[in-house]
Design a protein around this motif. Structure first.
Motif, mmCIF file in Angstrom:
data_model
loop_
_atom_site.group_PDB
_atom_site.id
_atom_site.type_symbol
_atom_site.label_atom_id
_atom_site.label_comp_id
_atom_site.label_asym_id
_atom_site.label_seq_id
_atom_site.Cartn_x
_atom_site.Cartn_y
_atom_site.Cartn_z
ATOM 1 N N SER A 10 8.241 -3.422 1.267
ATOM 2 C CA SER A 10 7.936 -4.851 1.249
ATOM 3 C C SER A 10 8.903 -5.601 0.355
ATOM 4 O O SER A 10 9.276 -5.140 -0.720
ATOM 5 N N LEU A 64 -4.487 14.341 1.129
ATOM 6 C CA LEU A 64 -4.647 13.161 1.966
ATOM 7 C C LEU A 64 -5.296 13.552 3.285
ATOM 8 O O LEU A 64 -4.878 14.506 3.933
ATOM 9 N N ASP A 66 -2.109 -0.296 -3.569
ATOM 10 C CA ASP A 66 -1.400 -0.228 -2.284
ATOM 11 C C ASP A 66 -0.081 0.511 -2.391
ATOM 12 O O ASP A 66 0.319 1.216 -1.477
ATOM 13 N N ALA A 93 -1.778 -3.399 3.749
ATOM 14 C CA ALA A 93 -2.369 -2.100 3.412
ATOM 15 C C ALA A 93 -3.706 -1.929 4.108
ATOM 16 O O ALA A 93 -4.051 -0.835 4.565
ATOM 17 N N PRO A 123 2.027 -7.930 -10.787
ATOM 18 C CA PRO A 123 2.593 -9.252 -11.053
ATOM 19 C C PRO A 123 2.414 -9.711 -12.497
ATOM 20 O O PRO A 123 3.045 -10.665 -12.928
ATOM 21 N N ARG A 129 -2.806 8.455 6.497
ATOM 22 C CA ARG A 129 -2.654 7.006 6.354
ATOM 23 C C ARG A 129 -1.199 6.601 6.168
ATOM 24 O O ARG A 129 -0.752 5.556 6.656
ATOM 25 N N ARG A 130 -0.446 7.457 5.474
ATOM 26 C CA ARG A 130 0.937 7.101 5.179
ATOM 27 C C ARG A 130 1.794 7.017 6.449
ATOM 28 O O ARG A 130 2.814 6.338 6.478
ATOM 29 N N VAL A 146 0.804 -15.309 -5.417
ATOM 30 C CA VAL A 146 0.881 -15.202 -6.887
ATOM 31 C C VAL A 146 1.975 -16.084 -7.457
ATOM 32 O O VAL A 146 1.925 -16.466 -8.613
ATOM 33 N N ASP A 167 0.541 -8.317 0.884
ATOM 34 C CA ASP A 167 0.780 -6.867 0.867
ATOM 35 C C ASP A 167 -0.533 -6.098 0.969
ATOM 36 O O ASP A 167 -0.597 -5.017 1.561
ATOM 37 N N SER A 168 -1.581 -6.648 0.389
ATOM 38 C CA SER A 168 -2.883 -5.986 0.476
ATOM 39 C C SER A 168 -3.428 -6.052 1.893
ATOM 40 O O SER A 168 -4.096 -5.134 2.349
ATOM 41 N N ALA A 205 -2.293 -4.594 -5.845
ATOM 42 C CA ALA A 205 -0.895 -4.253 -5.545
ATOM 43 C C ALA A 205 -0.573 -2.816 -5.954
ATOM 44 O O ALA A 205 0.097 -2.082 -5.229
ATOM 45 N N LYS A 249 -10.907 -5.027 -0.085
ATOM 46 C CA LYS A 249 -10.662 -4.144 1.060
ATOM 47 C C LYS A 249 -11.951 -3.576 1.616
ATOM 48 O O LYS A 249 -12.040 -3.273 2.806
ATOM 49 N N TYR A 255 -6.869 -15.717 -6.992
ATOM 50 C CA TYR A 255 -7.736 -14.520 -7.055
ATOM 51 C C TYR A 255 -9.041 -14.853 -7.764
ATOM 52 O O TYR A 255 -10.133 -14.531 -7.294
ATOM 53 N N GLU A 284 6.048 -1.750 -11.308
ATOM 54 C CA GLU A 284 6.973 -2.662 -10.630
ATOM 55 C C GLU A 284 6.213 -3.662 -9.775
ATOM 56 O O GLU A 284 6.615 -4.801 -9.618
ATOM 57 N N ARG A 285 5.132 -3.211 -9.165
ATOM 58 C CA ARG A 285 4.379 -4.057 -8.259
ATOM 59 C C ARG A 285 3.403 -4.980 -8.963
ATOM 60 O O ARG A 285 2.876 -5.906 -8.367
ATOM 61 N N ARG A 328 -12.892 -15.119 -5.990
ATOM 62 C CA ARG A 328 -13.931 -14.168 -6.423
ATOM 63 C C ARG A 328 -15.169 -14.917 -6.901
ATOM 64 O O ARG A 328 -16.291 -14.511 -6.637
ATOM 65 N N GLU A 378 -6.644 -7.932 -10.538
ATOM 66 C CA GLU A 378 -7.268 -7.149 -9.465
ATOM 67 C C GLU A 378 -6.728 -7.522 -8.082
ATOM 68 O O GLU A 378 -7.478 -7.718 -7.140
ATOM 69 N N CYS A 379 -5.400 -7.614 -7.982
ATOM 70 C CA CYS A 379 -4.804 -7.985 -6.702
ATOM 71 C C CYS A 379 -4.611 -6.770 -5.811
ATOM 72 O O CYS A 379 -4.237 -6.895 -4.660
ATOM 73 N N ALA A 429 5.714 -9.187 -6.143
ATOM 74 C CA ALA A 429 4.740 -8.230 -6.643
ATOM 75 C C ALA A 429 3.407 -8.936 -6.813
ATOM 76 O O ALA A 429 3.337 -10.004 -7.404
ATOM 77 N N GLY A 430 2.358 -8.368 -6.245
ATOM 78 C CA GLY A 430 1.023 -8.941 -6.399
ATOM 79 C C GLY A 430 0.638 -9.900 -5.288
ATOM 80 O O GLY A 430 -0.461 -10.443 -5.292
ATOM 81 N N SER A 488 -8.089 -10.889 0.610
ATOM 82 C CA SER A 488 -7.157 -9.763 0.470
ATOM 83 C C SER A 488 -7.546 -8.843 -0.681
ATOM 84 O O SER A 488 -7.219 -7.663 -0.690
ATOM 85 N N GLY A 489 -8.271 -9.391 -1.647
ATOM 86 C CA GLY A 489 -8.654 -8.586 -2.814
ATOM 87 C C GLY A 489 -9.938 -7.807 -2.597
ATOM 88 O O GLY A 489 -10.490 -7.257 -3.542
#
Ligand SMILES: Cc1cc2nc3c(=O)[nH]c(=O)nc-3n(C[C@H](O)[C@H](O)[C@H](O)COP(=O)(O)OP(=O)(O)OC[C@H]3O[C@@H](n4cnc5c(N)ncnc54)[C@H](O)[C@@H]3O)c2cc1C
Ligand SMILES: Cc1ncc(C[n+]2csc(CCOP(=O)(O)OP(=O)(O)O)c2C)c(N)n1
Ligand code: SF4
Ligand code: SF4
Ligand code: SF4
Ligand SMILES: [Mg+2]
Lengths: 351, 616
Positions: free
Chosen positions: A31, A14, B510, A44, B573, A23-24, A219, A40-41, B507, A193, A231, B570-571, A235, B504-505, A35-36, A190-191
């Motif tokens: 969080s 890293l 990250d 990040a 979705p 970065r960490r 989601v 969260d993105s 998650a 980066k 999403y 786990e992350r 796109r 393609e989220c 999930a998804g 968010s999708g």
């Protein structure tokens, strides 16, 4: 969400930034979002941007309102200051923070419900006041935290999960920010980066109010067929106009662009903001053109993303009001209490 | 890159670094999980199926799995795989009900196994349940080969050795001990259906330098001396001892000398410390017993006084890299050094040696006196004669002998049934089974354990150095064993990706603590390796590439340092990531002793009918 936390172990190679951190070191706690979740993105992306800029992770203030989006400041920059405030009131607390201590990098995170519904008045005034900050809206077109009501940014005709259409026209926060005089306005996804991280970096380095509207799908409640904030939909309807790359040292600039395709803007700290035009008929320095362009594209169902407007000569609230930029906590007694002579001078000036 | 074919059993097998590196492909993470559940008997049987000597190997294995272990790459020290094997053996319960049934009624085929070392014993283990009549011939009084004659009791107690050797012999082997095989022709005349030569590499190398012959009384070949100690013909060594050589035999010689009363013991090696053949832990153990290892001293001459050994004269060299980067010994110009010695043990290598195989029987040998074999079937140039263990390709180790034995047993069975040894060979297979039990619930302990490798406790040297039969290592007790078991990353629980489900989220990108996952435009492997989230510099480890996604990008996962923590799954979705336990079916004659967890392919959204077995 996950119950297992992300372990501290990291990739052996890293990269370290100029502060010797990786970065960490810029991450926050585990969080609790679904999930998804797009939010969260975004977290990040903020993590990545701050570490790439080598900013000290403890010199941030993160302010938010209420909502899933407003929970996210817990999930990045875990070693910094934060204030999870009241629904729609992030701008007030952020304003106070900046007045009290402008040496902290200020990030406000809000949601479309938080900023475009209950907090719309607050939003308008913080833009107008030019607080030097990064204001991010995680825009999912819904009230995620309260389980999926339409928000004020939800497009007319876009449907709920059960298929019920939204009857009202949306508020476009980007257009409002332009109209209210914001000096840095961007929209991203968010999708993506690759687009979002450089925008966050540029916004953090912008010497005034920087607004990024990040479409960030929910989601759980707004990622279905019929949603215009899913999403897939984003796109398919994304139209990128200007990409921004913040180059910390001029000598790093290597890529060649045809003239007219690129523009360099020198930032106050000597770094350089390189703009790459992805659409020939767009000029990110022209506020009027930007407003029109965004509305024209919206009318044909396109979502314009990228750096939409920038005023390199931006100024901020402290400059406008001529207030001290020294943190109030650092002002000593002699400055705060200059004594009887100064007081009598002030009093006499009113006579 | 092309999408990865994860149905090729090799793909996921390679991800299980330890199992891939183990010559017998022992399913390491699976037995470590059984240990973690304190199911020691089952953990033992899983081992027994793969390597036949878990108790012995848990103490003595060369452990090629450990340097391969993923934890070497994610932190530094591997899981103590070998010592966990011993935990299974030490704590197991009654295994009788798991042992294979040997049919009363034989299948009519007779097989001769020459030599009773680990290679032959393992062949017997595989053939007996198939109804073969198995005969073992060995010149010694008991089975075990070099495990008995060479490996000193302070590393391998006789009780452990006897238990596992007898387990095989008691399955119904016809034993012919104290039987010197002096002619292969005679053996062939006995008209067995097939022969397996497992006579090892029994000859220790000699060193022809001045003084060797004259002072011969005081110079022993290491392996001959060790077997004399093992069979209790020798129980002391007097005076100053020098051990020549840098391999594991040298380490056993010096540590044995130390216990048999030597006044002083030195190991002298012709090359540098780092390139010594002995395993690091063998060197460490010798040095911990106060035995100096002196490097870069090739011997020039045995100095003697009328046949009475005085010592050895050594040259001084250093290791210099030549233009090809290879190390070369170059004299330093310092004066030669003399070291006093009353006894010298030469441990400078072993060779294949079978003068009793007549060279006109159709069994061909190469110029190093190794038989010419098909490397996959281990068949010699005479179709009913097979080789395995040290006799096949030169001195190796016990785990390699077991691995050869499984292959040889398959070949012998095919041969005796008139089938083609290559075309009819059973194939490697793969079974995948989702380990998802519910929301955030996995059938394995997915959480990463950051603890450092636990050390195996030793008996105090004041005790072990006095008695050659006291085992030095105590082994992990239950508490330490359970802790060490937690360090295993479960590399056999695979990250399986279903592109049709991915939205393609980001998650997974990250959350992945190790930056394994990237969504990127596709490119050639060399390009991809440098443009991922973290540069994928370890080319030994594969990239897992998906088919194109909705955005035309691909998912690329660098398998290198994945923790198998399941956070990506786990992350996710949509369950595009799933953690699936892979069971690699390693071809073997023997039926598995445990009902291996039956795997069903669970790949939501994907309806493929590709068979789950493929040929290597
Ligand atoms: C000092 C030393 C220490 C070692 N330590 C380890 C260790 O810690 N771990 C490890 O994995 N490996 C170790 N090895 C290597 C290991 O012992 C061998 O690789 C392994 O035993 C080979 O098995 P095998 O069945 O091929 O042959 P062997 O074990 O050599 O068995 C061959 C058998 O054939 C018999 N035989 C040979 N010729 C004849 C004949 N003409 N007539 C009758 N019988 C005959 C012999 O008596 C012997 O019993 C060590 C080796 C040495 C020398
Ligand atoms: C004063 C007040 N009114 C209403 C609520 C209920 N409430 C909580 S979150 C929320 C909407 C959040 O929506 P948004 O800001 O878009 O965040 P998201 O969860 O979608 O990220 C509402 C109305 C509240 N907490 N406080
Ligand atoms: S409800 Fe929606 S916005 Fe809230 S965490 Fe879940 S996905 Fe994200
Ligand atoms: S971590 Fe466990 S499964 Fe992975 S290589 Fe090491 S021992 Fe094998
Ligand atoms: S299991 Fe998934 S999240 Fe964990 S290290 Fe491997 S790829 Fe990353
Ligand atoms: Mg919202």
């Amino acid at each position: 969400m996950t119950f297992v936390s992300k372990p501290a172990v990291h990739h052996p190679k890293l990269k370290l930034n100029e502060l010797g951190l990786n970065r960490r070191d810029y991450e926050g706690s585990l969080s609790t979002l679904c999930a998804g979740c797009g939010h969260d993105s975004v977290s990040a992306a903020i993590t990545l941007a701050c570490s790439e800029l080598s900013l000290p992770p403890h010199r941030f203030a993160k302010i938010s309102g209420i909502g899933c989006s407003s929970k996210t400041p817990s999930y990045f920059l875990g070693k910094s200051h934060g204030f999870n405030s009241v629904h729609g009131r992030m701008p007030s607390v952020a304003t106070g923070t900046n007045l009290a201590n402008s040496s902290l990098h200020l990030i406000g995170v809000s949601g479309d419900g938080d900023s475009a519904s209950i907090g719309l008045g607050q939003f308008a005034h913080i833009v107008r006041r030019r607080i030097n900050m990064l204001y991010i809206v995680d825009n999912n077109g819904t009230y995620g935290l309260t389980k999926g009501q339409f928000s004020a940014t939800n497009d007319q005709g876009s449907t709920s999960k059960k298929g019920v259409p939204n009857l009202y026209a949306p508020i476009d926060l980007v257009s409002m920010a332009l109209q209210l005089g914001a000096t840095f306005v961007a929209r991203s996804f968010s999708g993506d980066k690759a687009q979002l991280v450089p925008l966050i970096k540029a916004a953090l380095m912008h010497p005034g109010f920087a607004f990024i509207d990040v479409i960030s799908p929910c989601v759980a409640f707004n990622n279905h067929e019929g949603s215009t904030k899913s999403y897939g939909y984003v796109r398919d309807h994304d139209s990128q106009v200007v990409a921004a790359d913040l180059v910390m040292h001029r000598d790093e600039i290597t890529a060649d662009y045809a003239p007219g395709e690129r523009e360099d803007i020198t930032m106050p700290d000597g770094s350089c903001l390189r703009l790459r035009k992805l659409s020939a008929d767009y000029d990110p320095r022209d506020r009027l053109l930007a407003s029109n362009y965004i509305m024209q594209k919206a009318a044909i169902g396109e979502i314009v993303t990228g750096l939409l407007y920038i005023d390199p000569a931006a100024s901020d609230c402290h400059t406008i009001m001529n207030t001290t930029t020294q943190p109030l906590s650092e002002l000593d007694e002699s400055v705060l209490c200059p004594g009887a002579t100064v007081l009598s001078e002030i009093n006499s000036s009113f006579r | 890159m092309k999408p990865t074919n994860i149905l090729d059993p090799n793909y996921f097998h390679k991800v299980v670094d330890c199992q891939w590196a183990c010559p017998a492909h022992t399913p390491v993470p699976e037995y470590i999980r059984l240990i973690a559940q304190r199911r020691y008997t089952e953990a033992y049987m899983l081992n027994w199926d793969s390597n036949v000597f878990p108790g012995i190997l848990g103490r003595t294995c060369d452990r090629p799995c450990e340097p391969a272990c993923r934890r070497v790459r994610t932190e530094e020290k591997p899981v103590a795989i070998c010592r966990l094997k011993r935990v299974a053996a030490d704590h197991k319960g009654d295994i009788q009900h798991y042992l294979p049934q040997v049919p009363e009624k034989k299948n009519g085929k007779r097989v001769a196994l020459l030599g009773a070392g680990p290679a032959s014993l393992a062949v017997a283990r595989d053939l007996l349940p198939m109804g073969y009549e198995v005969h073992i011939f060995d010149r010694e009084k008991a089975g075990g080969g070099m495990m008995r004659s060479q490996i000193p009791a302070f590393r391998l107690p006789q009780t452990v050795l006897n238990e596992e050797v007898d387990l095989v012999l008691d399955m119904g082997v016809d034993v012919h001990f104290e039987y010197e095989i002096d002619s292969m022709r005679d053996m062939l005349d006995k008209e067995f259906d097939a022969y397996f030569v497992g006579t090892g590499a029994p000859r220790g190398r000699n060193l022809e330098i001045p003084g060797r012959e004259e002072s011969g009384k005081h110079i022993s070949i290491g392996i001959d001396w060790l077997s004399s100690v093992a069979f209790e013909h020798i129980d002391k060594i007097a005076g100053k001892v020098i051990v020549l050589g840098g391999g594991n035999t040298a380490m056993d010689c010096c540590r044995t000398s130390r216990r048999l009363g030597a006044e002083s013991v030195h190991v002298v090696v012709r090359s540098g410390f780092d390139v010594m053949k002995a395993s690091d832990w063998e060197k460490e153990d010798a040095m911990a017993e106060g035995i100096p290892i002196i490097n870069n001293r090739p011997p020039l001459e045995f100095v003697h006084d009328n046949g009475k050994l005085k010592g050895i004269l050594f040259q001084c060299v250093e290791q210099v890299e030549d233009e090809n980067g290879r190390l070369k010994s170059v004299p330093t110009g310092e004066p030669d050094v003399f070291m006093e010695a009353d006894h010298v043990l030469m441990a400078i290598g072993q060779e294949n040696y079978c003068p009793w195989i007549e060279r006109d029987l159709g069994i061909e040998f190469d110029r190093w006196d190794c038989p010419i074999l098909n490397t996959e079937t281990l068949q010699s140039t005479r179709d009913n004669v097979f080789f395995g263990g040290d006799s096949a390709f030169g001195p190796e180790n016990i785990i390699q002998a077991s691995a050869h034995a499984h292959q040889a047993a398959i070949s012998i069975d095919l041969f005796c049934s008139g089938k083609d040894l290559l075309k009819d060979r059973p194939a490697y297979g793969l079974r995948l089974r989702s380990s998802k039990m519910g929301m955030h619930e996995w059938a394995y302990d997915s959480e990463y354990d950051g603890s450092v490798r636990h050390l195996v406790p030793h008996v105090d040297p004041s005790i072990t150095l006095k008695d050659i039969k006291v085992e030095v290592e105590l082994g992990f007790d239950e508490k330490l064993g359970l802790k060490e078991a937690q360090r295993c990353l479960n590399c056999d629980v695979q990250t399986v990706f279903t592109e049709q489900l991915c939205i393609e989220c980001d998650a997974c990108v990250d959350i992945c603590p190790m930056d394994c996952i990237t969504f990127t435009p596709n490119a050639e492997e060399e390009v991809l390796r440098t443009t991922l989230m973290a540069s994928a510099d370890n080319v030994e480890q594969d990239l897992y590439v998906s088919a194109p996604l909705a955005t035309e990008r691909v998912m690329v996962k660098d398998e290198d340092v994945c923790l198998h923590c399941g956070l990506c799954a786990e992350r996710c979705p949509t369950n595009a990531w799933d953690m699936q336990t892979s069971i690699i079916n390693i071809p073997s004659l023997a039926e598995p002793s445990l009902p291996r967890a039956r795997g069903v392919q669970i790949m939501p959204g994907k309806n493929d009918s590709t068979p789950r077995t493929a040929k290597l």
